[in-house]
Scaffold this motif. Structure first.
Motif, short mmCIF file in Angstrom:
data_model
loop_
_atom_site.label_atom_id
_atom_site.label_comp_id
_atom_site.label_asym_id
_atom_site.label_seq_id
_atom_site.Cartn_x
_atom_site.Cartn_y
_atom_site.Cartn_z
N GLU A 80 -12.70 -11.79 0.57
CA GLU A 80 -11.32 -11.99 0.12
C GLU A 80 -11.06 -11.26 -1.20
OE1 GLU A 80 -8.41 -15.68 -1.31
OE2 GLU A 80 -10.42 -16.08 -0.52
N ILE A 81 -12.00 -11.36 -2.13
CA ILE A 81 -11.83 -10.72 -3.44
C ILE A 81 -11.83 -9.21 -3.30
CG2 ILE A 81 -12.77 -10.54 -5.76
CD1 ILE A 81 -11.68 -13.32 -4.95
N MET A 82 -12.73 -8.68 -2.49
CA MET A 82 -12.84 -7.23 -2.34
C MET A 82 -11.59 -6.65 -1.68
SD MET A 82 -15.71 -6.36 -3.74
CE MET A 82 -15.93 -4.70 -3.12
N ASP A 83 -11.11 -7.29 -0.62
CA ASP A 83 -9.96 -6.76 0.11
C ASP A 83 -8.65 -6.93 -0.65
OD1 ASP A 83 -11.55 -5.96 2.18
OD2 ASP A 83 -11.17 -7.70 3.44
N MET A 84 -8.62 -7.89 -1.56
CA MET A 84 -7.37 -8.15 -2.27
C MET A 84 -7.34 -7.47 -3.63
SD MET A 84 -5.62 -11.83 -3.24
CE MET A 84 -5.56 -12.28 -1.52
N TYR A 85 -8.37 -7.68 -4.44
CA TYR A 85 -8.34 -7.20 -5.81
C TYR A 85 -9.02 -5.84 -5.97
CZ TYR A 85 -6.80 -11.87 -7.18
OH TYR A 85 -6.08 -13.04 -7.31
N VAL A 86 -10.25 -5.75 -5.53
CA VAL A 86 -11.02 -4.52 -5.76
C VAL A 86 -10.39 -3.35 -5.00
CG1 VAL A 86 -13.30 -3.46 -5.62
CG2 VAL A 86 -13.09 -5.91 -6.09
N PHE A 87 -9.88 -3.59 -3.81
CA PHE A 87 -9.26 -2.53 -3.03
C PHE A 87 -8.09 -1.90 -3.79
CE2 PHE A 87 -5.74 -1.53 -0.07
CZ PHE A 87 -6.30 -0.44 0.57
N HIS A 88 -7.20 -2.72 -4.29
CA HIS A 88 -6.04 -2.19 -5.02
C HIS A 88 -6.45 -1.59 -6.36
CE1 HIS A 88 -3.25 -3.76 -2.07
NE2 HIS A 88 -3.80 -4.95 -2.17
N ASP A 89 -7.45 -2.17 -7.00
CA ASP A 89 -7.90 -1.62 -8.27
C ASP A 89 -8.52 -0.24 -8.07
OD1 ASP A 89 -8.35 -1.50 -10.95
OD2 ASP A 89 -10.01 -2.92 -10.98
N ALA A 90 -9.31 -0.09 -7.02
CA ALA A 90 -9.92 1.22 -6.73
C ALA A 90 -8.85 2.27 -6.44
CB ALA A 90 -10.87 1.09 -5.55
N GLN A 91 -7.83 1.88 -5.70
CA GLN A 91 -6.75 2.83 -5.42
C GLN A 91 -6.02 3.23 -6.70
OE1 GLN A 91 -4.02 2.03 -2.30
NE2 GLN A 91 -5.57 2.29 -0.74
N SER A 92 -5.82 2.28 -7.60
CA SER A 92 -5.15 2.61 -8.86
C SER A 92 -5.98 3.58 -9.69
CB SER A 92 -4.90 1.32 -9.66
OG SER A 92 -4.06 0.44 -8.95
N MET A 93 -7.28 3.35 -9.73
CA MET A 93 -8.15 4.26 -10.50
C MET A 93 -8.15 5.66 -9.91
SD MET A 93 -11.50 1.95 -11.38
CE MET A 93 -11.39 0.44 -12.35
N LEU A 94 -8.23 5.76 -8.58
CA LEU A 94 -8.22 7.07 -7.94
C LEU A 94 -6.89 7.77 -8.13
CD1 LEU A 94 -10.09 6.14 -4.63
CD2 LEU A 94 -10.92 7.70 -6.40
N SER A 95 -5.80 7.03 -8.04
CA SER A 95 -4.47 7.63 -8.24
C SER A 95 -4.34 8.20 -9.64
CB SER A 95 -3.38 6.59 -8.00
OG SER A 95 -3.41 6.11 -6.67
N LEU A 96 -4.86 7.48 -10.62
CA LEU A 96 -4.78 7.93 -12.01
C LEU A 96 -5.57 9.23 -12.20
CD1 LEU A 96 -3.91 7.42 -14.93
CD2 LEU A 96 -5.99 6.04 -15.22
N GLU A 97 -6.78 9.30 -11.62
CA GLU A 97 -7.62 10.48 -11.81
C GLU A 97 -7.06 11.69 -11.07
OE1 GLU A 97 -10.12 10.80 -13.88
OE2 GLU A 97 -9.75 8.74 -14.52
N PHE A 98 -6.61 11.52 -9.83
CA PHE A 98 -6.06 12.64 -9.08
C PHE A 98 -4.74 13.10 -9.69
CE2 PHE A 98 -9.12 11.58 -5.83
CZ PHE A 98 -9.34 12.78 -5.18
N GLY A 99 -3.96 12.18 -10.23
CA GLY A 99 -2.65 12.55 -10.77
C GLY A 99 -2.72 13.31 -12.08
N LYS A 100 -3.86 13.33 -12.73
CA LYS A 100 -3.99 14.05 -13.99
C LYS A 100 -4.06 15.57 -13.79
CE LYS A 100 -6.67 10.48 -16.43
NZ LYS A 100 -8.00 10.18 -17.02
N ASN A 101 -4.43 16.02 -12.61
CA ASN A 101 -4.81 17.41 -12.42
C ASN A 101 -4.01 18.07 -11.30
OD1 ASN A 101 -7.10 16.88 -14.25
ND2 ASN A 101 -7.93 15.75 -12.51
N THR A 102 -4.17 19.39 -11.21
CA THR A 102 -3.52 20.16 -10.16
C THR A 102 -4.27 19.99 -8.85
OG1 THR A 102 -4.84 22.13 -10.65
CG2 THR A 102 -2.75 21.86 -11.86
#
Length: 420
Positions: free
Chosen positions: A263-285
């Motif tokens: 429950e914790i992984m599918d709810m919290y960690v999943f969205h947190d991982a997506q946020s981290m990846l979005s931030l890193e990919f969005g910094k660059n071309t």
């Protein structure tokens, strides 16, 4: 009769005081002794069982009360004087002593309640009263693992009396200690777009965009677990589940379960991982993200591991589960650019090879000519189809081989019979 009545009232009063004190302390005794069940010893089991049996046991005190009252009123019955009055007073005394809700004897049944700690559980038995920081205990599964044994044990949940006021109301039993359970089953998921590849049939892909607002999506894999040493931190951070065992009271449960890791992984960690990846990919071309996608994933993975270890979750791995996907037009442009780049590289490589190929051809020509000259006999022969002017063949042979004298024309040669 008056003296016996006064003694009766004093005995009942003492009985009330003793039962009140025992009822107050019995919860502490039962709770603190119950944790000895988790020890790897037989004496711990005996101690906890004895504490549970003596936990405000109404039979002992009620029996003692009856014996004392009988002893006070026995002479009246034996002398057969005022027997009916004595019986009435004795009945009233017993009613006053036992009908007031001070004993669990008249409440719901104190059934034996046992629970089995499973090998994939980390369990804490926590007394519900008193200084339970010092008296609570954790079932040491790692000690069993250290000697290659199965970590499992059946324990009894001790009970205490919860009094209810009122002449006709009955008391009830509630747990004197509560078993807190954290399930350590490992977690593994594939968060992907395709329902046939991911753990779930839902679209769980990661969607990001580059600095140029170009959309990218891809799937990820993740694995995690709860280490036994982190179980208390996990329970503290993520809280308890609403799950209640059958027969348990939601307000006074005997067993409390931590929220599941899934429950914790599918709810919290999943969205947190997506946020981290979005931030890193969005910094660059786009070009940078494509060339450095491995570094981006490695950075996000390290951040997740560090962050959630402090929350009681050990993440073993996190990485890509599919290639980077783009819009069709973007993918076509990327493919065309790649093809053009490879064609240009091939053309450049071919240009670099021309001087080498020319040199090799020149060497081959020279080697062939040298080989032909070593086999040349001094005479130039031509195919029969080739017709040269008269005397040209002899001239060429004379040039190629000066030592060879060309034969003279028979018509111009002097005759032996001709005069000198």
């Amino acid at each position: 009769m008056i003296i016996r009545s006064i003694l009766t009232l004093l005995v009942i009063l003492g009985y009330k005081v003793v039962t009140t004190m025992l009822r107050t302390s019995s919860a502490l005794v039962a709770g603190s002794t119950s944790t000895a069940q988790l020890d790897n010893s037989n004496s711990g089991y005996l101690t906890s069982t004895l504490g549970a049996q003596l936990n405000g046991n109404p039979f002992l005190l009620a029996g003692a009360l009856i014996l004392v009252l009988i002893a006070i009123w026995a002479p009246v019955f034996l002398k057969k004087k005022n027997t009916s009055a004595g019986i009435k007073v004795l009945g009233i005394a017993l009613f006053l002593a036992l009908s007031v809700p001070a004993h669990a004897y008249y409440s719901e049944k104190d059934d034996v309640e046992v629970r089995t700690i499973k090998p994939n559980w980390t369990a804490f038995l926590v007394p519900n009263r008193g200084a339970n920081v010092d008296t609570q205990k954790q079932f040491d599964s790692k000690a069993y693992l250290g000697v290659s044994k199965v970590a499992a044990k059946t324990i009894q949940i001790p009970h205490e009396v919860l009094p209810k006021r009122g002449m006709l109301t009955m008391n009830m039993y509630i747990p004197a200690s509560t078993l807190y359970v954290i399930e350590r089953s490992p977690y593994s998921r594939s968060w992907t777009k395709e329902s046939t590849r991911g753990t779930s049939k839902r679209d769980e892909a990661t969607y990001v965009e580059t600095a140029e607002s170009i959309n990218i999506d891809f799937g990820t894999n993740i694995g995690a677990s709860i280490q036994e040493d982190d179980a208390a931190v996990f329970l503290y951070t993520w809280g308890c589940s609403s799950l209640v065992d059958q027969g348990d009271n939601a307000e006074y449960p005997s067993v409390v379960y931590a929220r599941k890791l899934e429950e914790i992984m599918d709810m919290y960690v999943f969205h947190d991982a997506q946020s981290m990846l979005s931030l890193e990919f969005g910094k660059n071309t786009l070009e940078y993200d494509i060339l450095h996608k491995a570094e981006i994933m490695e950075k996000v993975s390290k951040n997740l591991i560090q962050k959630y270890k402090a929350c009681g979750i050990s993440i073993q791995f996190f990485g890509y589960a599919s290639p980077l996907n783009f819009d069709a037009s973007i993918q076509t442009s990327i493919n065309n650019k790649f093809i053009a780049q490879k064609n240009a590289e091939a053309a450049a490589d071919q240009q670099k090879a021309i001087p080498v190929q020319s040199a090799l051809a020149d060497i081959e020509i020279k080697q062939s000519l040298a080989k032909a000259l070593t086999k040349f006999d001094g005479k130039l022969t031509l195919p029969s189809l080739v017709v040269l002017p008269e005397g040209m063949l002899n001239s060429l042979n004379t040039i190629l081989n000066p030592k060879t004298v060309a034969p003279q024309n028979p018509q111009s040669a002097p005759s032996k019979d001709s005069p000198k």
